[in-house]
Structure formats: C-alpha cells, structure tokens
Design a protein around this motif. Structure first.
Motif, mmCIF file in Angstrom:
data_model
loop_
_atom_site.group_PDB
_atom_site.id
_atom_site.type_symbol
_atom_site.label_atom_id
_atom_site.label_comp_id
_atom_site.label_asym_id
_atom_site.label_seq_id
_atom_site.Cartn_x
_atom_site.Cartn_y
_atom_site.Cartn_z
ATOM 1 N N THR A 7 -3.494 -9.092 -1.365
ATOM 2 C CA THR A 7 -2.305 -9.119 -2.205
ATOM 3 C C THR A 7 -1.190 -8.359 -1.496
ATOM 4 O OG1 THR A 7 -2.988 -7.121 -3.392
ATOM 5 C CG2 THR A 7 -3.623 -9.257 -4.350
ATOM 6 N N VAL A 8 0.028 -8.552 -1.962
ATOM 7 C CA VAL A 8 1.189 -7.911 -1.342
ATOM 8 C C VAL A 8 1.917 -7.104 -2.392
ATOM 9 C CG1 VAL A 8 3.288 -8.264 0.007
ATOM 10 C CG2 VAL A 8 1.374 -9.878 0.235
ATOM 11 N N ASP A 9 2.226 -5.850 -2.069
ATOM 12 C CA ASP A 9 2.919 -4.971 -2.995
ATOM 13 C C ASP A 9 4.395 -5.355 -3.069
ATOM 14 O OD1 ASP A 9 4.163 -2.798 -4.332
ATOM 15 O OD2 ASP A 9 2.562 -1.451 -3.703
ATOM 16 N N THR A 10 4.847 -5.804 -4.226
ATOM 17 C CA THR A 10 6.238 -6.212 -4.413
ATOM 18 C C THR A 10 7.031 -5.208 -5.246
ATOM 19 O OG1 THR A 10 5.603 -7.545 -6.334
ATOM 20 C CG2 THR A 10 5.692 -8.664 -4.200
ATOM 21 N N THR A 11 6.492 -4.000 -5.400
ATOM 22 C CA THR A 11 7.208 -2.965 -6.141
ATOM 23 C C THR A 11 8.299 -2.356 -5.282
ATOM 24 O OG1 THR A 11 5.741 -1.166 -5.437
ATOM 25 C CG2 THR A 11 5.078 -2.441 -7.377
ATOM 26 N N ASP A 12 9.087 -1.472 -5.893
ATOM 27 C CA ASP A 12 10.168 -0.808 -5.170
ATOM 28 C C ASP A 12 9.758 0.554 -4.616
ATOM 29 O OD1 ASP A 12 11.939 -2.876 -5.709
ATOM 30 O OD2 ASP A 12 12.538 -2.001 -7.626
ATOM 31 N N GLY A 13 8.504 0.927 -4.753
ATOM 32 C CA GLY A 13 8.061 2.253 -4.356
ATOM 33 C C GLY A 13 7.740 2.364 -2.884
ATOM 34 N N PRO A 14 7.104 3.471 -2.507
ATOM 35 C CA PRO A 14 6.812 3.729 -1.084
ATOM 36 C C PRO A 14 5.787 2.779 -0.488
ATOM 37 C CG PRO A 14 5.802 5.401 -2.486
ATOM 38 C CD PRO A 14 6.711 4.604 -3.364
ATOM 39 N N SER A 15 5.066 2.028 -1.319
ATOM 40 C CA SER A 15 4.091 1.066 -0.811
ATOM 41 C C SER A 15 4.629 -0.355 -0.775
ATOM 42 C CB SER A 15 2.814 1.104 -1.657
ATOM 43 O OG SER A 15 2.146 2.338 -1.507
ATOM 44 N N ALA A 16 5.928 -0.528 -0.975
ATOM 45 C CA ALA A 16 6.521 -1.868 -0.946
ATOM 46 C C ALA A 16 6.178 -2.572 0.352
ATOM 47 C CB ALA A 16 8.031 -1.769 -1.115
ATOM 48 N N GLY A 17 5.754 -3.815 0.251
ATOM 49 C CA GLY A 17 5.444 -4.610 1.431
ATOM 50 C C GLY A 17 4.049 -4.413 1.989
ATOM 51 N N ARG A 18 3.290 -3.511 1.429
ATOM 52 C CA ARG A 18 1.937 -3.284 1.918
ATOM 53 C C ARG A 18 1.054 -4.499 1.630
ATOM 54 N NH1 ARG A 18 -1.706 0.811 3.235
ATOM 55 N NH2 ARG A 18 -3.848 0.368 2.628
ATOM 56 N N THR A 19 0.267 -4.922 2.597
ATOM 57 C CA THR A 19 -0.743 -5.955 2.376
ATOM 58 C C THR A 19 -2.044 -5.252 2.023
ATOM 59 O OG1 THR A 19 -1.011 -6.013 4.793
ATOM 60 C CG2 THR A 19 0.246 -7.792 3.785
ATOM 61 N N ASN A 20 -2.454 -5.397 0.780
ATOM 62 C CA ASN A 20 -3.683 -4.766 0.295
ATOM 63 C C ASN A 20 -4.860 -5.696 0.567
ATOM 64 O OD1 ASN A 20 -2.465 -2.375 -1.030
ATOM 65 N ND2 ASN A 20 -1.471 -3.930 -2.298
ATOM 66 N N CYS A 21 -5.681 -5.310 1.521
ATOM 67 C CA CYS A 21 -6.780 -6.158 1.994
ATOM 68 C C CYS A 21 -8.102 -5.610 1.465
ATOM 69 C CB CYS A 21 -6.796 -6.191 3.518
ATOM 70 S SG CYS A 21 -5.233 -6.752 4.259
ATOM 71 N N ASP A 22 -8.772 -6.405 0.669
ATOM 72 C CA ASP A 22 -10.019 -5.970 0.029
ATOM 73 C C ASP A 22 -11.184 -6.178 1.003
ATOM 74 O OD1 ASP A 22 -12.004 -5.234 -1.701
ATOM 75 O OD2 ASP A 22 -11.808 -6.976 -3.012
ATOM 76 N N GLN A 23 -11.271 -5.298 1.990
ATOM 77 C CA GLN A 23 -12.259 -5.438 3.043
ATOM 78 C C GLN A 23 -13.693 -5.357 2.513
ATOM 79 O OE1 GLN A 23 -11.830 -2.576 6.193
ATOM 80 N NE2 GLN A 23 -13.415 -3.505 7.466
ATOM 81 N N TRP A 24 -13.909 -4.509 1.527
ATOM 82 C CA TRP A 24 -15.271 -4.285 1.022
ATOM 83 C C TRP A 24 -15.540 -5.038 -0.274
ATOM 84 C CZ3 TRP A 24 -17.306 -2.780 5.155
ATOM 85 C CH2 TRP A 24 -16.670 -1.881 6.007
ATOM 86 N N HIS A 25 -14.628 -5.943 -0.661
ATOM 87 C CA HIS A 25 -14.813 -6.835 -1.817
ATOM 88 C C HIS A 25 -15.053 -6.043 -3.105
ATOM 89 C CE1 HIS A 25 -15.025 -9.921 1.247
ATOM 90 N NE2 HIS A 25 -16.036 -9.298 1.818
ATOM 91 N N VAL A 26 -14.281 -4.959 -3.264
ATOM 92 C CA VAL A 26 -14.458 -4.114 -4.440
ATOM 93 C C VAL A 26 -13.792 -4.708 -5.672
ATOM 94 C CG1 VAL A 26 -14.707 -2.013 -3.078
ATOM 95 C CG2 VAL A 26 -12.432 -2.716 -3.858
ATOM 96 N N THR A 27 -12.843 -5.641 -5.488
ATOM 97 C CA THR A 27 -12.145 -6.207 -6.648
ATOM 98 C C THR A 27 -12.947 -7.313 -7.321
ATOM 99 O OG1 THR A 27 -11.001 -7.889 -5.333
ATOM 100 C CG2 THR A 27 -9.923 -5.728 -5.557
ATOM 101 N N GLY A 28 -13.901 -7.878 -6.604
ATOM 102 C CA GLY A 28 -14.634 -9.017 -7.139
ATOM 103 C C GLY A 28 -13.872 -10.324 -7.033
#
Length: 329
Positions: free
Chosen positions: A281-302
């Motif tokens: 997923t991609v962070d579309t907020t205005d905060g310090p994590s804007a633009g971060r690609t959140n990669c679920d490497q360990w499949h914790v989200t299901g």
C-alpha cells in the motif's frame, strides 16, 4: 516470451543468449529522463526481445518540457524514430517536486548530447497507453521509471484496460528507507495518490525499490568498459560519472545506483533478480510518512499479495548485460 539464458562460468564472465524462438515483448517506457531513465531507454532499444512501442514522459527529475526533450535527445543519439508522447506535468493532488539537485538543470547534465531533430507527438501519454493496450490486449508491459501519474490517468480514463495490461514493472518505492524523505522514495513521493491507484488496480505489478536498486552501484570499475564502446558508450559513461557525484556527496558511495534500467533488465534476464510477493500500500497522508510504500514482507496483514517486490540484484550480471547491450548500439 522466453528470456535470455544467462550463464556465469567459473571464470566469472557472464554470457547471454536469446532462444531463436523468442518473440519480442511489447513495452511502453514511461519516465522522467533523468540520467538513469535515459540509460533505460538505451537498454530497451538494444534488447531484441523488447519491442518499444513508444516512450512517454512526465514531470519528476525535471519539468515535463525538459524530460520530453531528454527522451528525444536520447533517441537521437542512437538514430531511433520511436515516438515520444508527453504526459502529465504535475501530480494528481500534491505539489510538484523536482530533482535538479541530482540530475542538473537540464536533467541530463554531464556529457555533450545531440539536439533532437524531431518533435514529440501530440497525443497525450495516457491516451497513447490506452490505445496501445486496447490494440494488443494481454501483451503490453508498462515500464514506468518515474512518478506513476500517466499510468494512473490511463487507468482512470479507461478502467477496462486494467485486465488487459500484461504487467507493470515500476522503479519506485522502497522496502525500507526512502531517499527524498526518511520514509519515501522520490518517484513514490512525487505522486503517492497515483501510486495508490496503480497498486490498487489489480494489474500485476513488479516493484524495483531502493532496497534493490541500491545494490547496483556504478563504480568506476563498472563504468570503465563503456568507454571502449564508441559514442554511445562514452555518453553512458559520462552520464554515470555525473550521476555519481551526488551519491558520493550524500552517501559516501563510490558511484551512483543505476535504478531505472533494472526494469528492462528484469524482462531480459529475470534470473539476475529475486522478487518476493507482498501486499503493498502507499501512504497518501500529509504526515512524515507520505509516499511510503508499505510492503507486507511477512504477510502480517493477511492480505493477498498485489505485487512482486524486488529483493536482490546480481549487480555483476546486470552490468555485464548492460555493457553487452550497449556494445550493440
């Protein structure tokens, strides 16, 4: 399409061979040239297994007018008539970023380059993508190496093309840290909303993020062989040497990472890379994590993976391939 067969004998010398039955894979190069974008254009045109349908441009490293000119300049260097389609000149929602601090005022500072002898096409990049994909359903691979605005616009203008796209291989994002902010890689940060559209589209996506591209450093030892390859090789060496200066100053590295050509190399010789399926997923907020690609490497989200994320690069093999291809231009 069958890929090149890559062999590395005990001597350490790579050889590449293409099966006689292999058919070219239709691709569209979408980017913001840019030193590494320009080298990606050269590599794709030197690869007989890739059929470059067109080069589309967007803002990013510099503004759209300059990235479009840089695409034309790069094609002029090798005498290619591949059409160039200008696209988005700004992100969907956020203010535009630019990277002259890395690529210089022209976007291709460094070597002396020819002036373009032709103009870009009038058709917008997103419309060109829609047209090409509809004409060749399930065949066209998109190779975006900049902000994903053009691709997102195409998907929004023509939602029917999503299942018709063979694959999107994007240089952007990161499994870990960013390079423009602590959290975000430049291409993702330029238009996080466009990136979110692409990752949520259902299209098969392969992501070459910084965690992979930073393994492919163009050291002086890797640059030197290009100088023996004539005019195009000299230009490639000059581009790499200019690009290295920023990375020496910021990171203390002995060269710059050659991000964008990894996308074409992946289609040519996928055995040089390891990818891992993940939910991104991609962070579309205005905060310090804007633009971060959140990669679920360990499949914790299901969540089911929606992308393949590049993990390792055989850098020696990549530069061997790049040198061999440049010798044919």
């Amino acid at each position: 399409m069958q890929p090149w067969v890559c062999q590395r004998p005990r001597s350490g010398v790579y050889t590449f061979s293409m099966p006689a039955s292999a058919a070219p894979r239709p691709v569209i190069l979408d980017g913001d040239p840019g030193h590494d974008d320009a080298i990606n254009i050269l590599l794709a045109h030197a690869a007989p297994e890739l059929e470059v349908l067109g080069v589309s441009t967007t803002y990013g490293n510099v503004g759209l007018e300059r990235t479009t000119r840089n695409a034309l300049v790069t094609l002029e260097l090798i005498g290619s008539s591949t059409p160039v389609y200008p696209g988005a000149d700004r992100p969907l929602l956020v203010p535009r970023l630019s990277a002259e601090s890395v690529h210089g005022q022209t976007g291709l500072d460094g070597p002396l380059l020819p002036a373009p002898s032709r103009a870009a096409e009038h058709l917008h990049a997103a419309l060109f993508m829609v047209q090409a994909i509809r004409e060749r359903p399930h065949q066209v691979t998109l190779l975006p190496t900049g902000p994903l605005t053009n691709v997102a616009l195409a998907l929004r203008l023509a939602p029917d093309i999503a299942p018709l796209i063979r694959e999107i291989v994007w240089m952007g994002g990161s499994l870990d840290v960013g390079n423009w902010t602590p959290a975000a890689e430049f291409n993702a940060l330029c238009d996080p909303h466009a990136a979110a559209i692409v990752f949520g589209s259902g299209v098969r996506v392969t992501m070459f993020g910084l965690n992979a591209t930073h393994q492919a450093i163009a050291t002086p030892e890797r640059i030197a062989p290009f100088r023996a390859l004539g005019r195009t090789g000299e230009v490639v060496a000059g581009l790499l040497e200019f690009f290295a200066e920023h990375h020496r100053e910021r990171y203390g590295w002995n060269g710059g990472p050659l991000h964008d050509p990894l996308t074409s190399a992946y289609l040519i010789a996928p055995q040089l890379f390891e990818v891992q399926p993940m939910y991104v997923t991609v962070d579309t907020t205005d905060g310090p994590s804007a633009g971060r690609t959140n990669c679920d490497q360990w499949h914790v989200t299901g969540q089911q993976p929606n992308a393949n994320v590049a993990m390792t690069v055989d850098a020696d093999g990549f530069y061997a391939l790049l040198t061999e291809r440049m010798a044919q231009l």
